[in-house]
Design a protein around this motif. Structure first.
Motif, mmCIF file in Angstrom:
data_model
loop_
_atom_site.group_PDB
_atom_site.id
_atom_site.type_symbol
_atom_site.label_atom_id
_atom_site.label_comp_id
_atom_site.label_asym_id
_atom_site.label_seq_id
_atom_site.Cartn_x
_atom_site.Cartn_y
_atom_site.Cartn_z
ATOM 1 N N LEU A 151 0.829 -1.212 0.000
ATOM 2 C CA LEU A 151 0.000 0.000 0.000
ATOM 3 C C LEU A 151 0.863 1.261 0.000
ATOM 4 O O LEU A 151 0.521 2.260 -0.653
ATOM 5 N N LYS A 152 1.978 1.218 0.709
ATOM 6 C CA LYS A 152 2.895 2.365 0.727
ATOM 7 C C LYS A 152 3.422 2.639 -0.670
ATOM 8 O O LYS A 152 3.489 3.804 -1.113
ATOM 9 N N LYS A 153 3.784 1.569 -1.400
ATOM 10 C CA LYS A 153 4.299 1.737 -2.762
ATOM 11 C C LYS A 153 3.211 2.236 -3.707
ATOM 12 O O LYS A 153 3.483 3.075 -4.582
ATOM 13 N N VAL A 154 1.985 1.758 -3.539
ATOM 14 C CA VAL A 154 0.880 2.245 -4.377
ATOM 15 C C VAL A 154 0.686 3.739 -4.140
ATOM 16 O O VAL A 154 0.491 4.521 -5.084
ATOM 17 N N GLY A 155 0.768 4.156 -2.882
ATOM 18 C CA GLY A 155 0.634 5.581 -2.557
ATOM 19 C C GLY A 155 1.760 6.406 -3.163
ATOM 20 O O GLY A 155 1.525 7.477 -3.736
ATOM 21 N N GLU A 156 2.989 5.909 -3.055
ATOM 22 C CA GLU A 156 4.145 6.623 -3.609
ATOM 23 C C GLU A 156 4.032 6.757 -5.125
ATOM 24 O O GLU A 156 4.306 7.832 -5.682
ATOM 25 N N GLU A 157 3.652 5.668 -5.780
ATOM 26 C CA GLU A 157 3.551 5.705 -7.241
ATOM 27 C C GLU A 157 2.399 6.598 -7.699
ATOM 28 O O GLU A 157 2.493 7.240 -8.755
ATOM 29 N N SER A 158 1.332 6.663 -6.913
ATOM 30 C CA SER A 158 0.225 7.570 -7.241
ATOM 31 C C SER A 158 0.702 9.021 -7.222
ATOM 32 O O SER A 158 0.351 9.824 -8.102
ATOM 33 N N SER A 159 1.529 9.328 -6.224
ATOM 34 C CA SER A 159 2.089 10.687 -6.127
ATOM 35 C C SER A 159 2.996 10.987 -7.315
ATOM 36 O O SER A 159 2.985 12.107 -7.850
ATOM 37 N N GLU A 160 3.774 9.987 -7.748
ATOM 38 C CA GLU A 160 4.667 10.175 -8.892
ATOM 39 C C GLU A 160 3.870 10.414 -10.178
ATOM 40 O O GLU A 160 4.296 11.186 -11.049
ATOM 41 N N VAL A 161 2.729 9.763 -10.300
ATOM 42 C CA VAL A 161 1.864 9.993 -11.466
ATOM 43 C C VAL A 161 1.372 11.439 -11.473
ATOM 44 O O VAL A 161 1.373 12.107 -12.518
ATOM 45 N N ILE A 162 0.972 11.924 -10.318
ATOM 46 C CA ILE A 162 0.487 13.308 -10.207
ATOM 47 C C ILE A 162 1.593 14.292 -10.596
ATOM 48 O O ILE A 162 1.367 15.245 -11.350
ATOM 49 N N ILE A 163 2.799 14.024 -10.091
ATOM 50 C CA ILE A 163 3.936 14.896 -10.405
ATOM 51 C C ILE A 163 4.231 14.865 -11.901
ATOM 52 O O ILE A 163 4.458 15.915 -12.532
ATOM 53 N N GLY A 164 4.222 13.680 -12.486
ATOM 54 C CA GLY A 164 4.473 13.557 -13.921
ATOM 55 C C GLY A 164 3.447 14.325 -14.741
ATOM 56 O O GLY A 164 3.783 14.952 -15.753
ATOM 57 N N LYS A 166 1.674 16.954 -13.679
ATOM 58 C CA LYS A 166 1.871 18.391 -13.435
ATOM 59 C C LYS A 166 3.068 18.919 -14.214
ATOM 60 O O LYS A 166 3.106 20.085 -14.599
ATOM 61 N N ASN A 167 4.058 18.063 -14.458
ATOM 62 C CA ASN A 167 5.234 18.476 -15.224
ATOM 63 C C ASN A 167 4.945 18.559 -16.722
ATOM 64 O O ASN A 167 5.804 19.009 -17.491
ATOM 65 N N ARG A 168 3.750 18.088 -17.111
ATOM 66 C CA ARG A 168 3.341 18.074 -18.520
ATOM 67 C C ARG A 168 4.369 17.355 -19.385
ATOM 68 O O ARG A 168 4.667 17.762 -20.509
ATOM 69 N N ASN A 169 4.892 16.253 -18.810
ATOM 70 C CA ASN A 169 5.902 15.454 -19.499
ATOM 71 C C ASN A 169 5.292 14.092 -19.806
ATOM 72 O O ASN A 169 5.148 13.247 -18.915
ATOM 73 N N LYS A 170 4.940 13.875 -21.075
ATOM 74 C CA LYS A 170 4.236 12.647 -21.444
ATOM 75 C C LYS A 170 5.059 11.395 -21.187
ATOM 76 O O LYS A 170 4.532 10.389 -20.667
ATOM 77 N N GLU A 171 6.335 11.418 -21.521
ATOM 78 C CA GLU A 171 7.180 10.235 -21.308
ATOM 79 C C GLU A 171 7.285 9.902 -19.827
ATOM 80 O O GLU A 171 7.220 8.734 -19.432
ATOM 81 N N GLU A 172 7.452 10.923 -19.010
ATOM 82 C CA GLU A 172 7.523 10.722 -17.560
ATOM 83 C C GLU A 172 6.195 10.168 -17.042
ATOM 84 O O GLU A 172 6.174 9.263 -16.201
ATOM 85 N N LEU A 173 5.096 10.699 -17.564
ATOM 86 C CA LEU A 173 3.771 10.258 -17.125
ATOM 87 C C LEU A 173 3.526 8.782 -17.483
ATOM 88 O O LEU A 173 3.026 8.010 -16.665
ATOM 89 N N ILE A 174 3.907 8.401 -18.705
ATOM 90 C CA ILE A 174 3.755 7.001 -19.131
ATOM 91 C C ILE A 174 4.564 6.086 -18.217
ATOM 92 O O ILE A 174 4.086 5.024 -17.791
ATOM 93 N N TYR A 175 5.780 6.493 -17.905
ATOM 94 C CA TYR A 175 6.664 5.691 -17.050
ATOM 95 C C TYR A 175 6.058 5.517 -15.662
ATOM 96 O O TYR A 175 6.030 4.401 -15.117
ATOM 97 N N GLU A 176 5.552 6.608 -15.090
ATOM 98 C CA GLU A 176 5.012 6.557 -13.731
ATOM 99 C C GLU A 176 3.685 5.806 -13.675
ATOM 100 O O GLU A 176 3.409 5.096 -12.698
ATOM 101 N N ILE A 177 2.851 5.941 -14.700
ATOM 102 C CA ILE A 177 1.602 5.179 -14.746
ATOM 103 C C ILE A 177 1.897 3.680 -14.823
ATOM 104 O O ILE A 177 1.231 2.861 -14.182
#
Length: 208
Positions: A151-164, A166-177
């Motif tokens: 659950l901790k990792k799911v929470g961390e990765e959810s935050s990384e998706v949000i950051i990706g 917000k950065n408007r970076n498609k490659e970063e967003l795909i990676y984090e999703i």
């Protein structure tokens, strides 16, 4: 349903047997091939637990009678020639006496399908890894640490998706999703939630 009428439809061989292919109703994986006679089919429908006929022991047997790895009957079909069966079950534990989930684990050839469902493939890989741990595997580390760590990792990765995003970076967003999907699938396997469970929930929402 008149089970006697169903049995009368089936074409048994000269030994009174008919082959039965057994499939897990949730994973859709073929678990085993066994044989049934009239008595085992009757027992299966009476108890809701699958019974077979052992050719080597020449007697009726209930799957999981000694191991506990029972098979709950979910559906029953016979083919167009009425001389073979397809049984869908809810498998408790493993199906094979070797300890493998399915009796069909001796892979000879596997041609990659470019149209395969990668998410489902990953899900079953994770499920296999949970059942057969591999030393040094990150996936097994998560399963070993348990629900709170997952659950901790799911929470961390959810935050990384949000950051990706917000950065408007498609490659970063795909990676984090992709990271998030992986960890959500680990959670699903850990909690015995199947992909079909999610599909059914989404279908029910669509209908409503």
């Amino acid at each position: 349903m008149d089970i006697i009428k169903v049995i009368d439809e089936i074409k048994f061989d000269d030994k009174g047997l008919v082959p039965a292919v057994v499939q897990d109703i949730k994973t859709k994986k073929v678990l085993m091939l066994a044989y049934m006679n009239k008595e085992s089919i009757k027992k299966t429908f009476e108890e809701g637990l699958v019974h077979y006929y052992s050719r080597s022991r020449e007697k009726l047997w209930k799957k999981g009678e000694t191991s506990g790895n029972i098979q709950k009957l979910k559906s029953f079909y016979y083919d167009c020639d009425k001389d073979s069966l397809l049984i869908e079950v809810e498998q408790v534990g493993v199906a094979c006496h070797t300890g493998n989930y399915s009796c069909f684990f001796n892979e000879v050839l596997k041609i990659e399908n470019q149209q395969r469902d990668v998410i489902e493939e990953l899900y079953f890989l994770l499920k296999d890894r949970k059942e057969k741990p591999k030393e040094g595997s990150y996936t097994n580390y998560l399963f070993r640490e348990g629900l709170d760590k997952i659950l901790k990792k799911v929470g961390e990765e959810s935050s990384e998706v949000i950051i990706g995003a917000k950065n408007r970076n498609k490659e970063e967003l795909i990676y984090e999703i992709s990271d998030l999907v992986y960890h959500v699938l680990v959670l699903m396997v850990n909690e015995d939630v199947f992909i079909d469970d999610i599909k059914e929930e989404l279908i029910s929402r669509k209908r409503s």
